[in-house]
Structures are given as structure tokens and as C-alpha cells.
Scaffold this active site. Structure first.
Site, PDB file in Angstrom:
ATOM      1  N   ASP A 143       0.847  -1.194   0.000  1.00  0.00           N
ATOM      2  CA  ASP A 143       0.000   0.000   0.000  1.00  0.00           C
ATOM      3  C   ASP A 143       0.880   1.241   0.000  1.00  0.00           C
ATOM      4  OD1 ASP A 143       0.826  -0.048   2.673  1.00  0.00           O
ATOM      5  OD2 ASP A 143      -1.140   0.449   3.473  1.00  0.00           O
ATOM      6  N   TYR A 172       2.916   4.748   0.774  1.00  0.00           N
ATOM      7  CA  TYR A 172       3.546   5.309   1.969  1.00  0.00           C
ATOM      8  C   TYR A 172       2.495   6.139   2.715  1.00  0.00           C
ATOM      9  CZ  TYR A 172       8.069   4.279  -0.306  1.00  0.00           C
ATOM     10  OH  TYR A 172       9.147   3.666  -0.915  1.00  0.00           O
ATOM     11  N   PHE A 194       6.853   2.079  -4.193  1.00  0.00           N
ATOM     12  CA  PHE A 194       8.250   2.319  -3.832  1.00  0.00           C
ATOM     13  C   PHE A 194       8.731   3.731  -4.164  1.00  0.00           C
ATOM     14  CE2 PHE A 194       8.102  -2.327  -4.206  1.00  0.00           C
ATOM     15  CZ  PHE A 194       8.654  -2.698  -2.990  1.00  0.00           C
ATOM     16  N   HIS A 202      11.825  -9.113   0.266  1.00  0.00           N
ATOM     17  CA  HIS A 202      11.429  -7.703   0.212  1.00  0.00           C
ATOM     18  C   HIS A 202      12.613  -6.831   0.637  1.00  0.00           C
ATOM     19  CE1 HIS A 202       9.175  -4.008   1.045  1.00  0.00           C
ATOM     20  NE2 HIS A 202       8.200  -4.527   0.335  1.00  0.00           N
TER      21      HIS A 202
END
Length: 255
Positions: free
Chosen positions: A93, A95, A106, A215
Site C-alpha cells: 500500500d 507510503y 516504492f 522484500h
């Protein structure tokens, strides 16, 4: 004499239920969405979950700050039309910090401090393909080359991670993943972390290339992200599919 069975009913296009009318108070897709995405995703806006989702997001915006701004929610699709997708990179989701997210997973707006996860991406990018780290975190240059930078949830309440999870966005973005999967041409899917890897079930791995990895979060990057060389793996897969690889070097200044 045995009675003959009646022949099975033949399916007809007239048997299909027409799409439900979207309620007048429920918005559809943005007018500036690329035509390829509109064709693929418009049916989703006529499903009951869409009306519930849009009303939920509207109520959240009325009562709280919601990230990203409304104009940026669908940026992943605006920057990368469906017929131009080479690579799908999936986040969870946006930031939740105000003024950071702008609709690409990202990526952060110009002038925003680079988050630690993205710093880890830049470190691996340099080690993998020799790309020089830049001083900004604006990744639109990748999106314009065909990297669909999609979050599973497209909105979040400010300072409350995952607060819009389970409200319907996942159904919509699953439809987007299926749309990439269902295209005639092959694509690469880069799935970092267990959450993203659950979407493997939506992908035909015989036609497309699925690259799984750890990740880049600071909580997990040292446990296998560093040294995984995902960027060269993506480009190798694209070349094997006969597709022009991604130029991973970001411009010195955000563009």
C-alpha cells in the site's frame, strides 16, 4: 422405448447479464486513464464492491487525510498503459506519511527523503547492474519504460499503514494483474516478499516469467535481498521474451 434426453441448452450472448448500473454517486475510472486500461478495468466499476470501496474512500477523505492525493491514486495505470507493460512490480500500500506517496509503488515525490527500503533497492541496483544511485526517489522514469509500479491497495489513511486493506482495492488490483496476465504478449512479474508472492496464483508462469525474492524492507533485506540480482534477472527474462530491457539508471534529477 427409452425417452430421448432433450438436447442441452445452447449458450447465447443474450443469456449474459448486462453489467449493473453504477450508482450516480459513485465515480468510475478517471477520464485520463489510458484506453487499454479503461477497456480492461471498466467492468470492475460495475461490481458491487466498487461502489462500497468508492464510498469508503470518500468517507475516509472527509474525515481524515488520505494518501496519495485523489489525482494521483491511479498514476500507476496513467504512467504505464496496459499494452506497454513489460514488468509488473507489486507493492502493498502507499507510503502513509503525508506528502510522500504519488501512486507508484516504492516511489516518492521529488524532494522527499529516500525511504530505507528504496535505499536498499538502490544499493542492490548498483551491485547488480552498476546503476549509479541518485539523490531522489522519484521512479517515474521506470514507469515510462513499461514498469507497472502497482500497489495492491491504492489508498491509505495518513500515518496508518494498511488501514485501507480489505476494503476492495485488492479485488481491483487483482483484476489489473489478471489483465497483464491475459495479454497476448509475455511480461515479467517481480514479486518481493510473501504478500506479493501470494499473487502468483493469478499468473500463468508458462507464458510469463515470475521472479520471486526477499522484500527490500530494512527488516528483511539482509536476509536475502542483497545479492539477489533481480534487475539483471528481469532484463535477461525480457530479452528472452524478445522485449527491450529496462534502462535501470535513473536520471540525476527527477523527470
Amino acid at each position: 422405448m427409452a425417452k430421448k434426453k432433450a438436447p442441452a441448452a445452447t449458450a447465447s450472448i443474450f443469456d449474459a447479464e448486462p453489467p449493473a448500473e453504477r450508482p450516480a454517486d459513485v465515480p468510475g475510472l478517471p477520464d485520463d486513464l489510458p484506453a487499454s486500461w479503461k477497456a480492461a478495468l471498466e467492468p470492475e466499476t460495475h461490481k458491487p464492491y466498487w461502489a462500497d470501496l468508492m464510498r469508503f474512500v470518500a468517507a475516509e477523505r472527509a474525515a481524515h487525510a488520505v494518501m496519495p492525493p485523489a489525482a494521483d491514486v491511479f498514476n500507476a495505470f496513467k504512467f504505464t498503459p496496459l499494452d506497454e507493460v513489460k514488468l509488473l512490480l507489486l507493492g502493498q500500500d502507499p507510503y502513509p506519511t503525508p506528502g510522500v506517496a504519488h501512486g507508484l509503488c516504492f516511489s516518492v515525490l521529488p524532494g522527499v527523503k529516500i525511504p530505507q527500503s528504496l535505499k536498499n533497492v538502490y544499493r542492490e541496483l548498483q551491485d547488480d547492474v552498476g546503476a549509479t544511485p541518485v539523490t531522489h526517489g522519484y521512479l517515474a522514469a521506470w514507469a515510462r519504460q513499461g514498469v507497472l509500479m502497482l500497489n495492491a491497495c491504492l489508498t491509505v489513511r495518513a500515518n496508518a499503514p494498511n488501514s485501507h486493506a480489505g476494503k476492495g482495492w485488492e479485488k481491483f488490483t487483482d483484476a489489473a494483474i489478471r489483465a497483464v496476465n491475459d495479454r497476448a504478449g509475455p511480461a515479467v512479474f517481480l514479486l518481493w516478499g510473501s504478500y506479493a508472492q501470494k499473487k502468483t496464483k493469478l499468473i500463468d508462469a508458462e507464458r510469463h516469467t515470475v521472479i520471486k525474492g526477499v522484500h527490500p524492507s530494512p527488516l528483511s533485506a539482509s536476509n536475502g535481498f542483497f545479492g539477489s540480482r533481480p534487475f539483471s534477472a528481469v532484463n535477461t527474462a525480457l530479452e528472452e521474451h524478445g522485449v527491450t530491457p529496462i534502462d535501470w539508471q535513473l536520471p540525476d534529477k527527477p523527470e
